[in-house]
Design an enzyme around this catalytic site. Structure first.
Site, short mmCIF file in Angstrom:
data_model
loop_
_atom_site.label_atom_id
_atom_site.label_comp_id
_atom_site.label_asym_id
_atom_site.label_seq_id
_atom_site.Cartn_x
_atom_site.Cartn_y
_atom_site.Cartn_z
N GLU A 12 0.87 -1.17 0.00
CA GLU A 12 0.00 0.00 0.00
C GLU A 12 0.90 1.22 0.00
OE1 GLU A 12 -2.13 2.70 2.75
OE2 GLU A 12 -3.48 0.95 2.83
N CYS A 28 -2.74 7.86 4.25
CA CYS A 28 -2.67 7.54 2.83
C CYS A 28 -3.97 7.81 2.09
CB CYS A 28 -2.25 6.09 2.65
SG CYS A 28 -3.32 4.93 3.54
#
Length: 526
Positions: free
Chosen positions: A263, A297
């Site tokens: 990720e 994020c």
């Protein structure tokens, strides 16, 4: 902008010498290891002295993990479930302790820290109760109906390496280890040193819940020092971090022919359509852009607003942003906390200054707040941002958002998709069907309608991850645990195989099989 609270000069009661001593003893490092001192973001004061692991320490941790993993894989699913559910209860019971630790190490508000507690409770409960079904042997359709019995089995990968970041120290550390452990793997983890105490707290609680020694271990150090040892020993790599580092990990994993889940970065977009509820969307924009001081994020850094409501929305959003309570407090009073490290403050400052120098307008915020602490920066809204500015298409990872008007929805979608990233997005509309239709056209692994990111992230039964430069693989859902397993097909052929029976020629046998295939197709067999 109201404050706003002066920094807490002392450390929270939870962060005492007895606790830090117990937790740092869990680091896989030599007794005489070099130590590194972390600093509290709120004040810059020394926070904790942590031992640094060497490549040899990493090798030894993997050796211990391999010895422990065989017995752990043989442990019944019922026993693994029991341990995880006990961990779930301990996290909730002892939450004030870890809330203090997360705030002290990351500088985030208690509100944002509490979301990590809820996240880990949800994740633990989901995998503890879902894994037995997801990992159970599955009957599959055989090659020859009735004659081929085919079963899919799931075996643990072995020892999984997890590299977790500093911005969500509980969610990213425990959240990725939990499904790996539930699948029967051992884990060797490298949390970021800045927030290692929080990760070690989770490890300590898991041992209290009953996890056997050696099954989950932690090492500390720079990736440049121990990253090679992690990759060289791992059977699978789980990484959360920058796109540049993710590319190197994917390359190295490919060389070793092991799997990886990554990720990575994002430049996430929010679309406010012309029928959106302005007040609700403004509240949603606050929740989208400024949690954990924008250091997550899935936060929104680009906002596209329909021209018909643009001015009203911007006025409402800017007014609410200026009213946010920014500061340091070990309670729920603050709405925006501190950045975590000087490098992030430097990046945020440089991005905003570059944009302003090139013509961007500051609608709210736009400056550091050293009066509150060394790493505070005001929640910032920018307009008139153009392609020549650094933050136009580069991730800032801070409390900064750029707003752009749009006239045509197709144009807004195209602009939102005009990025190599594809992690998260948000769409706001009173018409749910239209919002979902627009969402389906956005190139992002998760898209939220009338929410910022929590709806998709919290839908733990659905996969979460990025497209393009935002990564590979998924966490959450079935994907989040099956990736830590090796599928095996066991096919048992009974009575008659694929060769013709005795006395039947190959020509005749081919004709029989041809007729059988036509019948199977005709009756709808897959």
């Amino acid at each position: 902008m109201p404050t706003d609270h002066a920094p807490i000069l002392g450390l929270p009661p939870s962060l005492n010498a007895a606790l830090t001593g117990r937790l740092t003893a869990r680091v896989a490092a030599a007794a005489d290891a070099v130590q590194v001192t972390t600093n509290a973001p709120y004040t810059g004061a020394p926070l904790a002295a942590l031992p640094v692991s060497t490549p040899a320490d990493v090798d030894a941790a993997f050796a211990r993990a391999r010895n422990a993993q065989a017995a752990w894989a043989a442990t019944s699913m019922r026993e693994r479930k029991k341990i995880l559910l006990r961990f779930h209860d301990l996290v909730l019971e002892r939450q004030n302790e870890v809330l203090d630790l997360m705030q002290a190490e990351s500088g985030k508000t208690r509100r944002d820290a509490f979301l990590e507690v809820t996240d880990i409770a949800i994740t633990t409960r989901y995998y503890a109760r879902s894994a037995p079904g997801l990992l159970a042997p599955q009957r599959r359709r055989g090659a020859i109906p009735l004659l081929t019995r085919t079963t899919e089995l799931r075996h643990p990968k072995g020892v999984v390496a997890v590299v977790s970041p500093w911005n969500y120290p509980l969610s990213m550390a425990a959240g990725d280890a939990i499904p790996a452990l539930m699948a029967g793997n051992a884990v060797v983890q490298k949390p970021d040193t800045q927030t290692a105490i929080t990760a070690l707290w989770a490890l300590d609680l898991m041992h209290e819940a009953g996890l056997p020694t050696g099954v989950w271990q932690m090492v500390l150090g720079r990736g440049s020092s121990i990253g090679g040892a992690l990759m060289g020993n791992a059977d699978y790599m789980m990484f959360t971090g920058s796109t540049a580092s993710g590319r190197r990990i994917a390359r190295d994993a490919g060389e070793r022919l092991i799997g990886s889940s990554l990720e990575l970065g994002g430049k996430n977009a929010m679309l406010v359509l012309d029928d959106a509820d302005i007040e609700r969307a403004a509240d949603g924009a606050i929740a989208a852009c400024f949690p954990s001081a924008g250091q997550l994020c899935v936060s929104i850094e680009r906002m596209y607003v329909a021209e018909a409501i643009h001015d009203d929305f911007v006025a409402e959003f800017a007014a609410r942003t200026k009213e946010l309570r920014i500061g340091a407090a070990y309670d729920y009073s603050c709405e925006v906390g501190s950045l975590t490290n000087p490098a992030q403050l430097d990046t945020v400052t440089a991005h905003v200054e570059d944009a302003v120098a090139k013509g961007a307008s500051v609608l709210a915020g736009g400056k550091a707040r050293p009066d509150l602490g060394p790493l505070f920066y005001e929640p910032t809204i920018l307009a008139d941002v153009t392609p020549g500015m650094t933050l136009y298409d580069n991730e800032t990872f801070g409390p900064v958002v750029s707003i752009f008007p749009f006239r045509d929805v197709d144009d807004a979608i195209a602009r939102a998709n005009a990025t190599p990233y594809g992690l998260n997005a948000s769409v706001w509309s009173r018409n749910g069907a239209w919002g979902r239709a627009v969402a389906a056209r956005l190139r992002a692994g998760t898209v939220n309608v009338n929410e910022a990111f929590a709806a998709a992230w919290g839908s733990i039964d659905a996969p979460m991850g990025g497209m393009g430069d935002s990564g590979l693989g998924r966490r959450h859902g079935a994907d989040g645990i099956l990736k830590y397993t090796e599928p095996q097909t066991v096919a048992h052929q009974r009575v008659q195989g694929f060769d013709p029976p005795t006395g039947v020629s190959h020509r005749t046998w081919a004709a029989i099989l041809t007729a059988a295939l036509k019948v199977l197709k005709g009756v709808g067999v897959r």
